[in-house]
Design an enzyme around this catalytic site. Sequence first.
Site, PDB file in Angstrom:
ATOM      1  N   SER A  94       3.735 -28.913 -36.504  1.00 56.44           N
ATOM      2  CA  SER A  94       4.706 -28.530 -37.525  1.00 56.44           C
ATOM      3  C   SER A  94       4.533 -27.051 -37.841  1.00 56.44           C
ATOM      4  CB  SER A  94       4.482 -29.345 -38.796  1.00 56.44           C
ATOM      5  OG  SER A  94       3.314 -28.884 -39.441  1.00 56.44           O
ATOM      6  N   LYS A  95       5.361 -26.587 -38.749  1.00 56.98           N
ATOM      7  CA  LYS A  95       5.339 -25.162 -39.111  1.00 56.98           C
ATOM      8  C   LYS A  95       3.953 -24.670 -39.527  1.00 56.98           C
ATOM      9  CE  LYS A  95      10.053 -24.029 -40.101  1.00 56.98           C
ATOM     10  NZ  LYS A  95      10.869 -25.172 -40.577  1.00 56.98           N
ATOM     11  N   ARG A  96       3.163 -25.591 -40.073  1.00 54.85           N
ATOM     12  CA  ARG A  96       1.806 -25.192 -40.478  1.00 54.85           C
ATOM     13  C   ARG A  96       1.013 -24.611 -39.308  1.00 54.85           C
ATOM     14  NH1 ARG A  96      -1.472 -29.192 -41.173  1.00 54.85           N
ATOM     15  NH2 ARG A  96       0.038 -30.719 -40.468  1.00 54.85           N
ATOM     16  N   HIS A  97       1.374 -25.041 -38.105  1.00 56.65           N
ATOM     17  CA  HIS A  97       0.633 -24.589 -36.921  1.00 56.65           C
ATOM     18  C   HIS A  97       1.209 -23.308 -36.323  1.00 56.65           C
ATOM     19  CE1 HIS A  97      -0.094 -29.064 -36.967  1.00 56.65           C
ATOM     20  NE2 HIS A  97      -1.321 -28.593 -36.944  1.00 56.65           N
ATOM     21  N   GLY A  98       2.219 -22.743 -36.952  1.00 60.28           N
ATOM     22  CA  GLY A  98       2.856 -21.545 -36.386  1.00 60.28           C
ATOM     23  C   GLY A  98       4.257 -21.886 -35.913  1.00 60.28           C
TER      24      GLY A  98
END
Length: 480
Positions: free
Chosen positions: A251-255
């Site tokens: 998800s966005k948390r990972h970039g």
Amino acid sequence: MSVRLRFAPSPTGELHIGSVRTILYNHLFARQRGGRLILRIEDTDQERLVPGAVDSIYAGLHWLGITWDEGPREGGPHAPYVQSERLPLYQKHAQELVAKGAAYYCFCSKERLAELRRQQEARHELTRYDRHCRNIPVAEATARAKAESHVVRLKVPDEGTLSIEDLVHGHIEWQVNTIEDQVLLKSDGFPTYHLAVVVDDHVMGITHIMRGEEWVASVPKHLLIYRAFSWDIPPMAHFPSVLGPDGKKLSKRHGATAVAEFRKDAYLPEALINYLALVGWAPGSEEEIFSMDDLTRLWKIEQVQSSPGKWDKERLDFFNGVWIRRLSVDELVRRLEPFVPADWDRETLKRIVPHIQERMKTLKDAKDQIAFLFTDDITYDPKDLVPAKRDPAGTVEALAKVTVHLRYLEPFIATRIEAALKAVAEEMDWKQGDVNKPVRLAITGRTIGPPLYESLEVLGRDRSLQRIEGAMDALGKANS
Ligand code: GLU
């Protein structure tokens, strides 16, 4: 029989690389069998629609080189390919199931359902519809349906076992008594995902259903719908998710996760396809550099792994570097277009590109490294010209020698420049690095960049000398 596969994205946001991996595998499976691919937009959940999402799907897939044969903009024998434009078809099929006694009208209000849920939760029971409307006599229900708001629900049998032989996971089975009488058609006339997907896959003649693993939980519901219609169930494959490095869903948390972001971040589509194919597929050899054509030849559904694949940005960077090095100089210059200013001289660009190609990780890396060729505004702190353990006077002397050697060098080419700077190092009795360091900073304003001798060659004699003399002045001034 020729195969027909579909990608069925919901237009709920930017095209995600996890979806692309699913789409890619569908693409490979269909193309290697000379089959057809269908793009179907699943937009029945109207609350989750995001404007521009269909454009993003088209732009992303085109950029990646994924092709299909039938779709919303391409047309085809089963048009329209957008579910919200196919409502009468789903309504007709829901009616058919009601007429067969396989589905029923449900008039329960939102409030009643919420209250039911609350009570079940309080009793720590499975929350599910209590079949309140299932036994309303057909004539009465049909009459009420004309006037009252209602949904259509599937009459789920009380018992039984359902199963599939998944092409990736093998045998999977479910107990029917865990499944509630699911809604097929909502009160606004829209189908649920379950009804729409089954009807469309059937009427569009889909021969293999391949999608992300997150849809496995829906399969038993689909099987019951197939059974209610007496339709054949196509083979299915559920591809494991793409996880982030921490093992959580990517998800966005990972970039970056959107295709558009990778494009903007200057990745090559070849690299993204190559890397994505390997997240979840083991080719069974040491080879790992694959073009789309290679993949179409080599990829096998039997080699798709049943455990989730992990996204590793560094691996992607590695593949990007490999694919950058595989481009011809002309092609690399063409790919660099969006990432360098329009007024940079293209001939100069073509001359320097071969010297940076070897070290680039993304197309974006080029700009800062080679900007010194396109501007005379070079800034640095004169103190940094002086190599460790040397002094400003010595540095000025070394630079002066460099100018003497370079001024009449013929031809002004990298090999000759290299010999000249070597001669200076000998005259000074310095390491080569001590001579090259101030020269590099003087001409580029940076401590790292393309190879020095080639940089001087492309910059040309006059501009190189000007900058080196400028550095000598700056050092002299800083010192006086
Ligand atoms: N519409 C679903 C999605 O957005 C696809 C479901 C399916 O392929 O059956 O991923």
